[in-house]
Design a protein around this motif. Structure first.
Motif, PDB file in Angstrom:
ATOM      1  N   ARG A   1      81.402  68.301 -25.124  1.00 26.96           N
ATOM      2  CA  ARG A   1      80.628  69.382 -24.964  1.00 26.96           C
ATOM      3  C   ARG A   1      80.292  70.317 -26.125  1.00 26.96           C
TER       4      ARG A   1
ATOM      5  N   LYS B   1      72.242  63.240 -21.513  1.00 23.36           N
ATOM      6  CA  LYS B   1      71.750  63.251 -20.257  1.00 23.36           C
ATOM      7  C   LYS B   1      70.759  62.149 -19.885  1.00 23.36           C
TER       8      LYS B   1
ATOM      9  N   LYS C   1      68.526  65.760 -14.638  1.00 23.89           N
ATOM     10  CA  LYS C   1      69.255  66.193 -15.630  1.00 23.89           C
ATOM     11  C   LYS C   1      69.405  67.759 -15.678  1.00 23.89           C
ATOM     12  N   GLU C   2      69.776  68.061 -14.485  1.00 21.01           N
ATOM     13  CA  GLU C   2      69.845  69.871 -14.480  1.00 21.01           C
ATOM     14  C   GLU C   2      71.469  69.854 -14.416  1.00 21.01           C
ATOM     15  N   ASP C   3      71.731  70.946 -14.607  1.00 20.31           N
ATOM     16  CA  ASP C   3      73.422  71.558 -14.900  1.00 20.31           C
ATOM     17  C   ASP C   3      73.924  72.198 -13.707  1.00 20.31           C
ATOM     18  N   SER C   4      72.826  72.435 -12.441  1.00 23.23           N
ATOM     19  CA  SER C   4      73.451  73.030 -11.473  1.00 23.23           C
ATOM     20  C   SER C   4      72.637  72.435 -10.066  1.00 23.23           C
TER      21      SER C   4
END
Length: 598
Positions: free
Chosen positions: A422, A429, A552-555
């Motif tokens: 990270r 992604k 491709k979202e984080d949540s």
């Protein structure tokens, strides 16, 4: 003053228009994204769920009254426009689907006016999430969320089509059911008719789908809400959606085969990604040894290496002590990170402590081949060189080592490799790496409870060749269980189920249940199993997680229409909330007084 749309029918959504419609008279309806008054001409960007379309108002086309009305248009007004599609007279907008055309308005109706919204309706909003969730109905107008929810709908539709073509029946199972142990905390629903008794909301349809197999339905699926009262994270919600399925007369390979084809169709037809089959498989043991995780992210290397044998006689007590306590010493190589500043290394050591490490040993290889290490004074030059060689270390590399019980070492290094990736921003992604993880342990030992607990659930079938170990060494028994992992996230999991009574009874015995306790908790399933049970297996996907990765979202909150926040509350509706005394009385419920009131 709002007008009626009586007599008007929408002919197209905004982006359904193109050059092929030039010259046509059309009727479009939607929200005003923005309005620009350039004197004798007004440009309006009209928005609906499909996207934007430019409308032009000039007095010569729409009349004095219509033009005056157009002058009043503000952001988020809802309008209906009749007009002629033309090729753009001004500059073409490459960023818009409708960037080469515009509609010259001949009629305008203002269907609804809007106050100034509390934040701009725009892509990649910088507005705080709390405010956006409070006004979620406005937030959902933003193009990125519209895209996400349309993608989610497409995935659900494709899933239904595919499974239906494969002979699956869509069958609903109850939402109000019985509370059973072995899982997260249940959400309970009090019964008015049976005072003091409660239903539970299902954590999954597990028992019902197995009963459907006993009933002979052969292949079942549903896209279903599940509920778990647990601590929330970015990819957890108190209510979440599963694509749930169960199949009869199958073994592991059959379940994997149908699901690989489902994933291939889903990814190709919804986001244009080719999933090549067969998907790679890896046993749980190999995944832990190589990646320190049962849901490994295989988009990058930095694999774990076991150096226990190499350091067992060295002079570094941290290493030898861990080995004497039955643990191991393992390392990862952060290629090319030898110049990492001390401050960053210290931050990684602190990070590792969060996963149970007492510390982290590290060794950087300088450009000239010399070493800088936190433990060099405890080991000879030869020992250090052998260690570097085992880790495939080159000048400019940075090596990290963890020494502890296996569980801690895996936890620490498995998470450390992700943290370094990270920090280096090497997680792409646009890459979709699928992996099946198979042969999970059937049981894990709970120090707290002093007994074995089921790693998945008590109905998971042991591998045939390990059945005899249930008597002698339960901890070594492998399960016919499989997870589908995508980019380091478990997106689905399942197992072959136990269908023989004697194996199921043995399983309950190992889990520490007496026959009576087993029947008390799971009686309706065990009784059903007396009447002819087909071999069966199943799998469930987390739909929210799957769509989150596709988008491709984080949540997962970004792919759920009305999500809850971290404390499981809904900022839009203010749920959960108090209810009046009469409702509680009907349910025979009295609230415990808060300590402050006593």
């Amino acid at each position: 003053m709002a007008e009626s749309m009586k007599g008007l029918h929408r002919t197209h959504r905004c982006t359904e228009l193109s050059n092929s419609n030039v010259g046509e008279i059309v009727t479009v309806m939607g929200w005003v994204q923005k309005s620009r008054n350039k004197g004798g001409i007004i440009f309006v960007d009209l928005r609906d769920r499909s996207g934007l379309l430019q409308i032009i108002f000039e007095e010569g086309d729409i009349g004095a009254e219509g033009f005056e009305k157009a002058c009043k248009l503000r952001s988020e007004f809802v309008v209906a426009v009749v007009g002629k599609v033309e090729t753009r007279s001004g500059a073409v907008n490459e960023n818009l689907l409708t960037g080469t055309i515009e509609v010259r308005a001949t009629e305008l109706r203002i269907l609804s006016e809007s106050e100034t919204p509390p934040f701009p309706i725009e892509e990649d909003s910088k507005t705080k999430e709390e405010l956006r969730l409070k006004y979620r109905y406005l937030d959902l107008r933003r193009p990125d969320l519209v895209r996400n929810l349309m993608l989610r709908s497409k995935v659900a539709t494709l899933t239904r089509q595919f499974l239906s073509d494969e002979g699956f029946l869509e069958i609903e199972t109850p939402m109000l059911t019985k509370s059973t142990p072995e899982g997260a905390r249940d959400y309970l629903v009090p019964s008015r008719v049976h005072p003091g008794n409660f239903y539970a909301l299902p954590q999954s349809p597990q028992i019902f789908k197995q009963l459907l197999m006993v009933s002979g339905y052969d292949r079942y699926f549903q896209i279903v809400k599940c509920f778990r009262d647990e601590d929330l994270r970015a990819d957890r919600q108190p209510e979440f959606t599963q694509i749930d399925m169960e199949l009869s007369f199958v073994d592991v390979d059959d379940v994997i085969s149908v699901n690989e084809r489902l994933l291939q169709k889903m990814f190709k037809e919804s986001i244009g990604i080719d999933v090549s089959l067969p998907i790679q498989r890896m046993t749980w043991r190999e995944a832990m040894d190589r990646y320190g995780s049962d849901k490994p992210d295989t988009r990058f290397g930095m694999e774990l290496k076991n150096v226990s044998e190499l350091v067992k006689d060295c002079g570094f007590a941290v290493f030898t002590g861990a080995l004497q306590n039955g643990g191991s010493v393992r390392g990862i190589n952060a290629n090319g990170q030898g110049e990492m500043p001390r401050k960053k290394i210290d931050a990684l050591i602190e990070f590792a402590k969060g996963y149970g490490a007492k510390g982290l040993a590290y060794l950087s290889i300088n450009a000239d081949g010399t070493y800088k290490s936190s433990f060099s004074k405890f080991m000879t030059e030869e020992e250090l060189s052998a260690l570097v060689e085992a880790m495939e270390g080159k000048p400019g590399d940075l090596l990290f080592f963890a020494a502890d019980k296996d569980k801690v070492v895996f936890d620490v290094l498995g998470n450390l490799r992700l943290e370094i990736a990270r920090n280096l921003e090497i997680l792409d992604k646009n890459t979709y790496n699928f992996l099946w993880v198979t042969e999970f342990p059937l049981l894990e030992y709970s120090e707290e409870e002093g007994r074995y607990t089921a790693m998945h659930h008590p109905f998971t079938m042991p591998m045939d060749e390990d059945l005899s170990l249930l008597e002698t060494d339960p901890g070594k028994v492998r399960a016919k269980a499989y997870d589908i992992v995508l980019n380091g996230t478990e997106v689905g999991g399942g197992s072959v189920r136990i269908f023989q009574n004697n194996v199921q009874e043995k399983m309950f015995e190992v889990l520490g249940f007496t026959k009576e306790e087993a029947y008390e908790r799971f009686g309706f399933l065990l009784n059903a199993f007396k009447y002819g049970v087909p071999p069966h297996a199943g799998l469930a996907y987390g739909l929210d997680r799957l769509v989150m990765l596709m988008a491709k979202e984080d949540s997962i909150r970004d792919v759920i229409a009305f999500p809850k926040v971290k404390d499981a509350s809904c900022l839009l509706t203010d749920a959960p909330n108090v209810v009046d005394d009469k409702q509680l009385e009907e349910l025979s419920i009295a609230l415990a007084k808060k300590a402050t009131e006593e």
